[in-house]
Design an enzyme around this catalytic site. Structure first.
Site, PDB file in Angstrom:
ATOM      1  N   HIS A  92      -0.906   8.374  -0.271  1.00 44.34           N
ATOM      2  CA  HIS A  92      -1.327   7.079  -0.820  1.00 44.34           C
ATOM      3  C   HIS A  92      -1.944   7.266  -2.215  1.00 44.34           C
ATOM      4  O   HIS A  92      -3.095   6.899  -2.464  1.00 44.34           O
ATOM      5  CB  HIS A  92      -2.321   6.389   0.107  1.00 44.34           C
ATOM      6  N   LEU A  93      -1.121   7.804  -3.116  1.00 48.87           N
ATOM      7  CA  LEU A  93      -1.589   8.122  -4.466  1.00 48.87           C
ATOM      8  C   LEU A  93      -1.233   7.057  -5.494  1.00 48.87           C
ATOM      9  O   LEU A  93      -1.453   7.265  -6.685  1.00 48.87           O
ATOM     10  CB  LEU A  93      -0.979   9.459  -4.922  1.00 48.87           C
ATOM     11  N   GLY A  94      -0.695   5.912  -5.044  1.00 50.08           N
ATOM     12  CA  GLY A  94      -0.231   4.904  -5.985  1.00 50.08           C
ATOM     13  C   GLY A  94      -1.250   4.524  -7.036  1.00 50.08           C
ATOM     14  O   GLY A  94      -0.913   4.301  -8.197  1.00 50.08           O
ATOM     15  N   ALA A  95      -2.519   4.439  -6.652  1.00 50.64           N
ATOM     16  CA  ALA A  95      -3.566   4.029  -7.596  1.00 50.64           C
ATOM     17  C   ALA A  95      -4.375   5.206  -8.122  1.00 50.64           C
ATOM     18  O   ALA A  95      -5.394   5.006  -8.791  1.00 50.64           O
ATOM     19  CB  ALA A  95      -4.498   3.033  -6.919  1.00 50.64           C
ATOM     20  N   GLU A 126      -2.566   5.609   8.656  1.00 46.84           N
ATOM     21  CA  GLU A 126      -3.176   6.432   7.618  1.00 46.84           C
ATOM     22  C   GLU A 126      -4.612   6.756   7.980  1.00 46.84           C
ATOM     23  O   GLU A 126      -5.313   5.892   8.525  1.00 46.84           O
ATOM     24  CB  GLU A 126      -3.128   5.706   6.264  1.00 46.84           C
ATOM     25  N   ILE A 163       4.092  -5.523 -10.042  1.00 53.02           N
ATOM     26  CA  ILE A 163       4.465  -4.106 -10.039  1.00 53.02           C
ATOM     27  C   ILE A 163       5.974  -3.944 -10.098  1.00 53.02           C
ATOM     28  O   ILE A 163       6.499  -3.108 -10.838  1.00 53.02           O
ATOM     29  CB  ILE A 163       3.879  -3.410  -8.795  1.00 53.02           C
ATOM     30  N   ARG A 182       3.319  -0.763   0.969  1.00 49.76           N
ATOM     31  CA  ARG A 182       2.534  -0.859   2.198  1.00 49.76           C
ATOM     32  C   ARG A 182       3.257  -0.127   3.320  1.00 49.76           C
ATOM     33  O   ARG A 182       4.482  -0.233   3.464  1.00 49.76           O
ATOM     34  CB  ARG A 182       2.340  -2.324   2.627  1.00 49.76           C
ATOM     35  N   ASP A 234      13.864 -11.203  -4.094  1.00 52.58           N
ATOM     36  CA  ASP A 234      12.534 -11.795  -4.094  1.00 52.58           C
ATOM     37  C   ASP A 234      12.709 -13.300  -3.976  1.00 52.58           C
ATOM     38  O   ASP A 234      13.272 -13.930  -4.878  1.00 52.58           O
ATOM     39  CB  ASP A 234      11.785 -11.440  -5.382  1.00 52.58           C
ATOM     40  N   CYS A 288       6.021   2.670  -2.206  1.00 56.05           N
ATOM     41  CA  CYS A 288       4.653   2.859  -2.688  1.00 56.05           C
ATOM     42  C   CYS A 288       3.832   1.600  -2.452  1.00 56.05           C
ATOM     43  O   CYS A 288       2.769   1.431  -3.060  1.00 56.05           O
ATOM     44  CB  CYS A 288       4.645   3.199  -4.175  1.00 56.05           C
TER      45      CYS A 288
END
Length: 524
Positions: free
Chosen positions: A278-281, A260, A151, A231, A170, A229
């Site tokens: 929690h609209l990421g997906a 949540e 992502i 966790r 990272d 977006c």
């Protein structure tokens, strides 16, 4: 004919795929826990999203269940240890909503930059406060990515299209992969100091929990804007509220929260704060993609035994499984050990000799990578670990040795770090019991299980007594105790298992003992 229950609302194409593949399917949603327990016994497969809770009690009643398929990434609603104990494979679809989540992060970045939600509310209230909403351009701003995996790399691509400069933190991102993505790899402190916008794309693990803490937020560029977006729990919400009130953080947008559904949050009502549930997906395309993928994966498993994206089972044929199972357990623990002890890793070499060299290397490699990368990802498994390693540009090598060593069979894992190469090795006792035999050049025989304490110290009289005394005073019971050293009076290693959690306070007390160079908690 295998029978599958779809217990959460899912795109109708999932049921269609099951039927086309010869699997009987029932779509029964909205059942309570007790109702699910009463009916689950007749099904071979259970397809879910986030609403159904696959608990130990549900699994105990699922006498015929062979596979649980989660249409999505997170599997917090599945008791994976209980599923494994029951012989139930747990699958997810880790890549089905990557683009959707990345686009949501970009959308929230725009919303913050131009104060869109507040401007919309003001305008619809008839205020026309044109001078109140002075935004900023994204062009030429620096975006800091915490996590540059699947992502994160999509977000980087979109941000570069907006003419932003992208820097990324990272541990698994290699310089070569960073160049390929057109981004700059930096340390976390460098990212905090330079970024105008920060977006998080990493799972919630012990090493990433509250990665944006009060201390970290204090290091950011004043007025930074933060988007999460990924966790809930990656950002300390109380600290973020304080940083926004002080002006250190200029704005924040969260799609995920520690608790949540988020009925209350210290951030609610804060100026320049944007929140979504929690609209990421939550796009039509993503819902279709994950539904199709989970149906295909489950149907393949039920009809032909094929395993894809399993969280508790590698890709194996029925003939290979009995021989490879103990080797994969050894490999995963060796990978986990080095992953917990080493930070930035650019390459990993998996070497086998003796009996291990005659086996299928892919499951062994997958197990090593799964253990290695589990420190940074809560969805990694033996199936998807190689592709996740490839995404980050991690150089993975497999080496078979046609030679006789100290042991009849051995697996060695060598990682390349900025400080050079570091290696651990293990063998099997009685062809089934994984055992560590070498850690960074120190010979030591040890089990790797449960909670363990790793200590590097100067070899000196009385140290073992002092260490045992410190743990005893803290009420920590020692299960096993293993010692090794390079030479008398030189560097020594202690690996011991404990029966309870080691607090930060106890770890600090061990670190403070005379002669201690490193003290770290390990979990297997």
């Amino acid at each position: 004919m295998p029978k599958v229950l779809i217990s959460d609302k899912m795109d109708p194409r999932a049921a269609q795929i099951f039927r086309e593949r010869g699997v009987e399917v029932d779509e029964i949603t909205g059942k309570t826990k007790d109702e699910l327990i009463a009916m689950i016994g007749e099904y071979d497969g259970l397809a879910i999203r986030s609403s159904t809770k696959v608990t130990k009690e549900v699994l105990a009643a699922a006498t015929n269940l062979k596979v649980v398929g989660r249409a999505g990434i997170g599997v917090d609603n599945v008791d994976i240890p209980s599923a494994s104990a029951a012989g139930v494979v747990v699958m997810n679809t880790p890549f089905g909503n990557s683009i959707t989540t990345a686009e949501h992060a970009i959308a929230l970045m725009f919303a913050l930059a131009r104060q869109l939600p507040e401007a919309d509310a003001s305008t619809q209230a008839g205020k026309w406060e044109k001078n109140r909403f002075m935004g900023v351009e994204l062009t030429s701003k620096t975006l800091g990515l915490i996590g540059a995996g699947n992502i994160g790399s999509i977000v980087a691509d979109r941000a570069r299209g907006l003419k932003m400069k992208v820097v990324a933190f990272d541990p698994f991102l290699t310089p070569e992969r960073a160049i390929e993505l057109g981004i700059e790899k930096v340390t976390l402190d460098e990212l905090l100091a330079r970024a105008d916008f920060i977006t998080l794309h990493t799972p919630l693990t012990d090493s990433t929990r509250n990665i944006l803490s009060a201390e970290a937020l204090a290091k950011t560029k004043r007025g930074v804007r933060i988007i999460n977006c990924a966790r809930g729990g990656l950002v300390d919400e109380v600290a973020l509220k304080a940083a926004m009130d002080s002006g250190q953080v200029g704005g924040a947008a969260l799609d995920v929260f520690v608790e949540e559904p988020a009925k209350a949050s210290p951030l609610f009502g804060t100026p320049n704060f944007v929140s979504t549930p929690h609209l990421g997906a939550s796009t039509t395309e993503a819902q279709v993609n994950v539904a199709i993928q989970v149906a295909e994966q489950m149907a393949d498993f039920l009809m032909s035994g094929g395993v894809t994206n399993a969280l508790n089972m590698p890709s194996l044929s029925a003939e290979e499984a009995p021989k490879l199972k103990p080797y994969m357990a050894l490999a995963e623990r060796l990978g986990s050990l080095v992953g917990q002890l080493e930070g930035e890793i650019t390459a990993v070499s998996i070497e086998t000799e003796g009996a291990a060299a005659d086996l299928n290397q892919k499951p062994i490699t997958g197990a090593v990578l799964a253990g290695l990368m589990r420190v940074y990802s809560d969805t990694v498994n033996m199936v998807n670990a190689p592709s996740l390693a490839k995404e980050r540009g991690l150089d993975v090598r497999e080496v078979r040795h046609d030679r006789e060593g100290d042991y009849a069979t051995q697996v060695q894992v060598t990682v390349t770090t900025p400080n050079g190469e570091r290696a651990v090795a293990g063998t099997l006792f009685a062809n089934s019991e994984p055992r560590l035999v070498d850690i960074f050049g120190v010979k030591i025989e040890a089990d790797l299980a449960g909670t363990m304490l790793y200590v590097v110290n100067e070899d000196a009289p009385g140290f073992i007594g002092r260490l045992g005394g410190a743990l005893g005073e803290a009420g920590i019971n020692i299960g096993t105790f293993h010692l090794g050293r390079r030479a008398a009076g030189g560097e020594a290693v202690v690996l011991l298992s404990v029966d309870s959690t080691l607090s930060e306070e106890v770890l600090a007390q061990v670190q403070a003992l005379p002669g201690v160079k490193v003290a770290k908690t390990l979990r297997f």
